[in-house]
Enzyme design. Sequence first.
Site, PDB file in Angstrom:
ATOM      1  N   CYS A  77      -1.530   0.713   7.212  1.00 36.26           N
ATOM      2  CA  CYS A  77      -2.965   0.363   7.313  1.00 36.26           C
ATOM      3  C   CYS A  77      -3.281  -0.912   6.523  1.00 36.26           C
ATOM      4  O   CYS A  77      -3.398  -1.984   7.098  1.00 36.26           O
ATOM      5  CB  CYS A  77      -3.853   1.506   6.810  1.00 36.26           C
ATOM      6  SG  CYS A  77      -3.815   3.000   7.822  1.00 36.26           S
ATOM      7  N   ARG A  78      -3.407  -0.780   5.221  1.00 43.85           N
ATOM      8  CA  ARG A  78      -3.911  -1.882   4.411  1.00 43.85           C
ATOM      9  C   ARG A  78      -2.937  -3.040   4.256  1.00 43.85           C
ATOM     10  O   ARG A  78      -3.317  -4.202   4.449  1.00 43.85           O
ATOM     11  CB  ARG A  78      -4.317  -1.370   3.022  1.00 43.85           C
ATOM     12  CG  ARG A  78      -5.469  -0.383   3.082  1.00 43.85           C
ATOM     13  CD  ARG A  78      -5.680   0.300   1.759  1.00 43.85           C
ATOM     14  NE  ARG A  78      -4.590   1.233   1.495  1.00 43.85           N
ATOM     15  CZ  ARG A  78      -4.415   1.879   0.349  1.00 43.85           C
ATOM     16  NH1 ARG A  78      -5.239   1.672  -0.656  1.00 43.85           N
ATOM     17  NH2 ARG A  78      -3.417   2.722   0.194  1.00 43.85           N
ATOM     18  N   SER A  79      -1.696  -2.780   3.870  1.00 43.98           N
ATOM     19  CA  SER A  79      -0.784  -3.902   3.612  1.00 43.98           C
ATOM     20  C   SER A  79      -0.417  -4.674   4.877  1.00 43.98           C
ATOM     21  O   SER A  79      -0.371  -5.910   4.834  1.00 43.98           O
ATOM     22  CB  SER A  79       0.451  -3.460   2.821  1.00 43.98           C
ATOM     23  OG  SER A  79       1.147  -2.430   3.454  1.00 43.98           O
ATOM     24  N   ASP A 125      -8.067   3.221   0.915  1.00 43.19           N
ATOM     25  CA  ASP A 125      -7.259   3.666   2.051  1.00 43.19           C
ATOM     26  C   ASP A 125      -8.178   4.193   3.152  1.00 43.19           C
ATOM     27  O   ASP A 125      -8.900   5.165   2.947  1.00 43.19           O
ATOM     28  CB  ASP A 125      -6.307   4.768   1.589  1.00 43.19           C
ATOM     29  CG  ASP A 125      -5.247   5.099   2.618  1.00 43.19           C
ATOM     30  OD1 ASP A 125      -5.371   4.659   3.789  1.00 43.19           O
ATOM     31  OD2 ASP A 125      -4.284   5.800   2.260  1.00 43.19           O
ATOM     32  N   CYS A 152       0.872  -1.178   0.000  1.00 45.46           N
ATOM     33  CA  CYS A 152       0.000   0.000   0.000  1.00 45.46           C
ATOM     34  C   CYS A 152       0.911   1.230   0.000  1.00 45.46           C
ATOM     35  O   CYS A 152       2.086   1.125  -0.355  1.00 45.46           O
ATOM     36  CB  CYS A 152      -0.982  -0.011   1.177  1.00 45.46           C
ATOM     37  SG  CYS A 152      -0.260   0.203   2.818  1.00 45.46           S
ATOM     38  N   ASN A 197       2.397   1.543   4.311  1.00 45.55           N
ATOM     39  CA  ASN A 197       2.623   0.284   5.026  1.00 45.55           C
ATOM     40  C   ASN A 197       2.259   0.381   6.507  1.00 45.55           C
ATOM     41  O   ASN A 197       2.904  -0.200   7.361  1.00 45.55           O
ATOM     42  CB  ASN A 197       4.064  -0.195   4.842  1.00 45.55           C
ATOM     43  CG  ASN A 197       4.314  -1.629   5.294  1.00 45.55           C
ATOM     44  OD1 ASN A 197       5.371  -1.953   5.814  1.00 45.55           O
ATOM     45  ND2 ASN A 197       3.347  -2.510   5.100  1.00 45.55           N
TER      46      ASN A 197
END
Length: 162
Positions: free
Chosen positions: A17-19, A129, A12, A15
């Site tokens: 939140c999402r990944s 995001d 993401c 690095n």
Amino acid sequence: MNKAQFKILFVCMGNICRSPTAEAVFSKKLAEKNLLQKIKIDSAGTHNFHPGSPPDERSQKHADKRGYDMSNLRARAVNASDFEEFDLLLTMDWDNRTLLEERCPALHIHKIRGFAEFLQTSPASVIPDPYYGGDTEFEHVLDLIEDASEGLMKFITQKVAL
């Protein structure tokens, strides 16, 4: 120790939140199927905004409610060796994908895919995001990541002789 048969990098922007959420969710799925030794996973960001930082507290809070531990993860940026090392680099959105493709050697461009390609039940084309959102956005991201992780697990078990 056995060498991993397949390696996946979740990507993401920062690095945090999402990944790392994808890494934690998929790690738990691998553990449930006793595949942690065969599949290596990691996460990274296209930007080096938060090197060495733990995942966003909101991401950790929502993940923890669903039984995913992110406490040991630390942010890092994608580096040149990642294109060589990983078999799949899964981006969370179109911006992440474009940035990776611009940096990726032509030999490895085929390794870059969108994580949303593996969604089983959602028509979403990206994992959005949640950083500037609230609880609803973080829960939605978890829903999408769990869904895509199911599809990714099917893909991996078909692709790699486990």
